[in-house]
Write a protein that holds these residues in place. Structure first.
Motif, short mmCIF file in Angstrom:
data_model
loop_
_atom_site.label_atom_id
_atom_site.label_comp_id
_atom_site.label_asym_id
_atom_site.label_seq_id
_atom_site.Cartn_x
_atom_site.Cartn_y
_atom_site.Cartn_z
N THR A 28 1.07 -13.92 -11.82
CA THR A 28 2.39 -13.37 -12.27
C THR A 28 2.43 -13.00 -14.01
N GLN A 29 2.05 -14.37 -14.40
CA GLN A 29 1.68 -14.07 -16.02
C GLN A 29 0.64 -14.61 -16.57
N ALA A 30 -1.16 -13.75 -15.96
CA ALA A 30 -1.71 -12.80 -16.61
C ALA A 30 -1.33 -11.70 -16.86
N ALA A 31 -0.97 -11.21 -14.89
CA ALA A 31 -0.44 -9.38 -15.41
C ALA A 31 1.15 -9.33 -16.88
N THR A 32 2.06 -10.20 -16.92
CA THR A 32 2.79 -10.40 -17.28
C THR A 32 1.85 -10.21 -19.03
N GLU A 33 1.02 -11.08 -19.55
CA GLU A 33 0.51 -10.44 -20.24
C GLU A 33 -0.42 -9.57 -21.05
N GLU A 34 -0.70 -8.59 -19.98
CA GLU A 34 -1.32 -7.20 -19.62
C GLU A 34 -0.68 -6.62 -19.91
N PHE A 35 0.68 -6.22 -19.18
CA PHE A 35 1.50 -5.53 -19.89
C PHE A 35 2.40 -5.99 -21.40
N ASN A 36 2.23 -6.95 -21.63
CA ASN A 36 2.59 -7.55 -23.07
C ASN A 36 2.10 -6.35 -24.59
N LEU A 58 -1.37 -3.06 -8.92
CA LEU A 58 -1.89 -3.11 -8.32
C LEU A 58 -3.11 -4.06 -8.21
N ARG A 59 -3.74 -4.16 -9.36
CA ARG A 59 -4.53 -5.47 -9.94
C ARG A 59 -3.70 -6.57 -9.29
N LEU A 60 -3.00 -7.01 -9.56
CA LEU A 60 -2.14 -8.18 -9.29
C LEU A 60 -2.31 -8.25 -7.52
N CYS A 61 -1.60 -6.79 -7.44
CA CYS A 61 -1.67 -7.03 -5.84
C CYS A 61 -3.07 -7.89 -4.95
N GLU A 62 -4.19 -7.26 -5.70
CA GLU A 62 -5.57 -7.88 -5.38
C GLU A 62 -5.89 -9.17 -5.68
N ARG A 63 -4.89 -9.23 -6.55
CA ARG A 63 -5.79 -11.35 -6.88
C ARG A 63 -4.68 -11.94 -5.84
N ILE A 64 -3.40 -11.59 -5.64
CA ILE A 64 -3.16 -12.32 -5.27
C ILE A 64 -3.62 -12.26 -3.20
N VAL A 99 2.40 4.75 -18.22
CA VAL A 99 2.92 4.26 -16.87
C VAL A 99 1.54 3.96 -15.77
N ASP A 100 0.46 4.77 -15.72
CA ASP A 100 -1.05 5.25 -15.20
C ASP A 100 -1.15 2.82 -15.35
N ARG A 101 -1.25 2.48 -16.30
CA ARG A 101 -1.77 1.63 -16.50
C ARG A 101 -1.28 0.62 -16.04
N GLY A 102 0.42 0.98 -16.30
CA GLY A 102 1.19 -0.14 -15.63
C GLY A 102 1.20 -0.06 -14.20
N LYS A 103 0.79 0.39 -13.64
CA LYS A 103 0.56 0.75 -12.32
C LYS A 103 -0.76 -0.27 -11.99
N ALA A 104 -1.83 0.13 -12.52
CA ALA A 104 -3.12 -0.02 -12.59
C ALA A 104 -2.57 -1.91 -12.54
N ILE A 105 -2.13 -2.74 -13.60
CA ILE A 105 -1.69 -3.90 -14.07
C ILE A 105 -0.99 -4.58 -12.56
N ALA A 163 0.86 -1.80 0.41
CA ALA A 163 0.22 0.15 -0.51
C ALA A 163 1.08 1.43 -0.42
N GLY A 164 2.00 1.38 0.54
CA GLY A 164 2.89 2.30 1.05
C GLY A 164 3.94 2.35 -0.81
N HIS A 165 3.67 1.36 -1.33
CA HIS A 165 4.77 1.61 -2.04
C HIS A 165 4.71 2.85 -3.42
N ALA A 166 5.64 3.09 -4.30
CA ALA A 166 5.18 4.31 -5.29
C ALA A 166 5.83 2.93 -6.26
N PHE A 167 4.72 2.33 -6.39
CA PHE A 167 4.94 1.65 -8.23
C PHE A 167 5.83 1.71 -9.58
N LEU A 168 6.20 2.29 -10.24
CA LEU A 168 7.06 1.72 -11.39
C LEU A 168 7.52 3.55 -11.31
#
Length: 113
Positions: free
Chosen positions: A57-65, A36-42, A28-34, A9-14
């Motif tokens: 993490t592979q699902a999130a990687t696909e989103e970054f692709n 955060l969604r990964l964290c929510e899923r975990i 970059v905002d969209r990457g940060k959202a990916i 919660a306190g981490h400055a992603f990207l």
């Protein structure tokens, strides 16, 4: 769902990407959202082993692709340094959720960037 892990919660992603004008903030905002969604899923799915974590993490990687084309359209791209920064974030997430033995390459094994 809000993130309950205080370290996450306190981490400055990207942060490095936001600090570099080569990377447009709106993408970059969209990457940060990916991430955060990964964290929510975990937090929601509570993976019990590496295989389960890697599936998330592979699902999130696909989103970054898919996001890479948006970087390119904005005159940027996920190149060497950005790839390292993004992979570092995946490692941070794994560690924050106590998967300290996660393999850095395996976390983003299906990346196209």
């Amino acid at each position: 769902m809000s993130i309950t892990n205080q370290q996450v919660a306190g981490h400055a992603f990207l942060r490095q990407m936001y600090d570099d004008s080569y990377f447009p903030d709106h993408v970059v905002d969209r990457g940060k959202a990916i991430l955060l969604r990964l964290c929510e899923r975990i937090e929601a799915e509570r993976p019990s082993d590496m295989e389960s974590l890697y599936a998330l993490t592979q699902a999130a990687t696909e989103e970054f692709n898919l996001l890479d084309s948006e970087f390119v359209a904005a005159g940027s791209g996920i190149e060497t340094v950005a790839r390292e920064w993004i992979c570092d974030e995946f490692c941070f997430v794994a560690s924050a959720y106590e998967f300290t033995e996660a393999d850095a390459e395996e976390l983003t094994a299906d990346r196209d960037w």
